[in-house]
Design a protein around this motif. Structure first.
Motif, short mmCIF file in Angstrom:
data_model
loop_
_atom_site.label_atom_id
_atom_site.label_comp_id
_atom_site.label_asym_id
_atom_site.label_seq_id
_atom_site.Cartn_x
_atom_site.Cartn_y
_atom_site.Cartn_z
N GLU A 53 -23.98 40.17 5.12
CA GLU A 53 -24.39 38.99 4.37
C GLU A 53 -23.46 38.74 3.19
OE1 GLU A 53 -28.47 39.47 3.21
OE2 GLU A 53 -29.17 39.53 5.28
N TYR A 54 -23.09 39.82 2.52
CA TYR A 54 -22.15 39.69 1.39
C TYR A 54 -20.81 39.11 1.86
CZ TYR A 54 -18.41 41.06 -1.73
OH TYR A 54 -17.28 41.06 -2.50
N LEU A 55 -20.29 39.65 2.97
CA LEU A 55 -19.00 39.16 3.49
C LEU A 55 -19.09 37.69 3.90
CD1 LEU A 55 -17.77 42.21 5.60
CD2 LEU A 55 -17.03 41.51 3.31
N ALA A 56 -20.21 37.30 4.50
CA ALA A 56 -20.38 35.90 4.91
C ALA A 56 -20.45 35.00 3.67
CB ALA A 56 -21.65 35.75 5.75
N GLU A 57 -21.16 35.44 2.65
CA GLU A 57 -21.26 34.64 1.43
C GLU A 57 -19.90 34.55 0.73
OE1 GLU A 57 -23.43 35.04 -2.88
OE2 GLU A 57 -24.53 35.71 -1.11
N ARG A 58 -19.19 35.65 0.73
CA ARG A 58 -17.86 35.67 0.11
C ARG A 58 -16.91 34.71 0.83
NH1 ARG A 58 -12.95 38.21 0.69
NH2 ARG A 58 -11.95 38.85 -1.24
N GLU A 59 -16.97 34.72 2.16
CA GLU A 59 -16.12 33.82 2.93
C GLU A 59 -16.51 32.36 2.71
OE1 GLU A 59 -15.07 32.87 7.55
OE2 GLU A 59 -15.24 34.97 6.97
N ALA A 60 -17.80 32.10 2.58
CA ALA A 60 -18.25 30.73 2.33
C ALA A 60 -17.75 30.24 0.97
CB ALA A 60 -19.76 30.65 2.39
N PHE A 61 -17.70 31.13 0.01
CA PHE A 61 -17.27 30.77 -1.33
C PHE A 61 -15.76 30.68 -1.45
CE2 PHE A 61 -16.27 31.82 -5.78
CZ PHE A 61 -16.97 30.80 -6.41
N LEU A 62 -15.05 31.68 -0.91
CA LEU A 62 -13.59 31.76 -1.07
C LEU A 62 -12.83 31.17 0.10
CD1 LEU A 62 -13.28 35.41 -2.43
CD2 LEU A 62 -13.21 33.28 -3.74
N GLY A 63 -13.51 30.94 1.21
CA GLY A 63 -12.83 30.48 2.41
C GLY A 63 -12.40 31.68 3.24
N PRO A 64 -11.98 31.43 4.46
CA PRO A 64 -11.60 32.55 5.33
C PRO A 64 -10.34 33.24 4.81
CG PRO A 64 -11.09 30.45 6.36
CD PRO A 64 -11.84 30.14 5.10
N ARG A 65 -10.25 34.51 5.13
CA ARG A 65 -9.08 35.29 4.73
C ARG A 65 -7.88 34.86 5.56
NH1 ARG A 65 -10.48 41.49 4.25
NH2 ARG A 65 -8.66 41.37 2.94
N PRO A 66 -6.71 34.89 4.99
CA PRO A 66 -5.52 34.51 5.76
C PRO A 66 -5.30 35.47 6.93
CG PRO A 66 -4.91 35.36 3.58
CD PRO A 66 -6.39 35.30 3.64
N ARG A 67 -4.78 34.92 8.02
CA ARG A 67 -4.57 35.74 9.22
C ARG A 67 -3.41 36.71 9.03
NH1 ARG A 67 -7.74 34.30 13.05
NH2 ARG A 67 -6.73 34.92 14.97
N SER A 68 -2.46 36.35 8.23
CA SER A 68 -1.34 37.26 7.98
C SER A 68 -1.13 37.37 6.48
CB SER A 68 -0.07 36.75 8.65
OG SER A 68 0.35 35.55 8.03
N ARG A 69 -0.58 38.46 6.09
CA ARG A 69 -0.31 38.67 4.67
C ARG A 69 1.18 38.52 4.45
NH1 ARG A 69 -4.26 43.32 2.47
NH2 ARG A 69 -6.06 42.74 3.67
N GLN A 70 1.50 37.69 3.51
CA GLN A 70 2.89 37.52 3.15
C GLN A 70 3.08 38.08 1.75
OE1 GLN A 70 3.65 33.36 3.60
NE2 GLN A 70 3.87 33.51 5.79
N ILE A 71 4.12 38.86 1.60
CA ILE A 71 4.41 39.43 0.30
C ILE A 71 5.86 39.13 -0.05
CG2 ILE A 71 2.68 41.26 0.46
CD1 ILE A 71 4.87 43.18 1.28
N ALA A 72 6.18 39.30 -1.29
CA ALA A 72 7.54 39.05 -1.75
C ALA A 72 8.51 39.99 -1.03
CB ALA A 72 7.63 39.25 -3.25
N PRO A 73 9.71 39.51 -0.70
CA PRO A 73 10.67 40.34 0.03
C PRO A 73 10.96 41.67 -0.63
CG PRO A 73 11.46 38.07 -0.14
CD PRO A 73 10.22 38.18 -0.97
N GLU A 74 10.97 41.70 -1.96
CA GLU A 74 11.28 42.97 -2.64
C GLU A 74 10.18 44.01 -2.47
OE1 GLU A 74 9.90 40.03 -5.85
OE2 GLU A 74 11.25 39.95 -4.16
N TRP A 75 9.00 43.60 -2.00
CA TRP A 75 7.90 44.54 -1.76
C TRP A 75 7.81 44.97 -0.30
CZ3 TRP A 75 5.08 46.84 -5.47
CH2 TRP A 75 5.16 46.31 -6.74
N GLU A 76 8.58 44.34 0.58
CA GLU A 76 8.57 44.70 2.00
C GLU A 76 8.86 46.19 2.17
OE1 GLU A 76 7.94 43.24 4.89
OE2 GLU A 76 7.47 41.30 4.01
#
Length: 76
Positions: free
Chosen positions: A38-61
């Motif tokens: 229930e918490y995860l569903a409420e969080r997703e409703a508030f923040l929107g779905p999590r991105p399918r991929s994570r992109q980070i700065a090249p220097e952190w790769e």
């Protein structure tokens, strides 16, 4: 000397806070999976779905391993 002690105490308190929080989250996941869902569903409703991929700065790769990418044979 006092400044060093104050910094050490603040660091310890911060580590203790996050350790306690992580233990409570793990306990909730284990003992109340319905409430956690229930918490995860409420969080997703508030923040929107999590991105399918994570992109980070090249220097952190290569420096960050996300939990879903973690290799059990690699201790890092």
């Amino acid at each position: 000397m006092t400044e060093v002690l104050n910094e050490a105490i603040a660091d310890y308190e911060q580590k203790l806070f996050w350790q306690t929080l992580n233990e409570q989250v793990e306990r909730t996941q284990r003992e109340d999976p319905e409430g956690w869902a229930e918490y995860l569903a409420e969080r997703e409703a508030f923040l929107g779905p999590r991105p399918r991929s994570r992109q980070i700065a090249p220097e952190w790769e290569g420096l960050i391993t996300f939990p879903e990418e973690k290799d059990e044979t690699n201790p890092r």
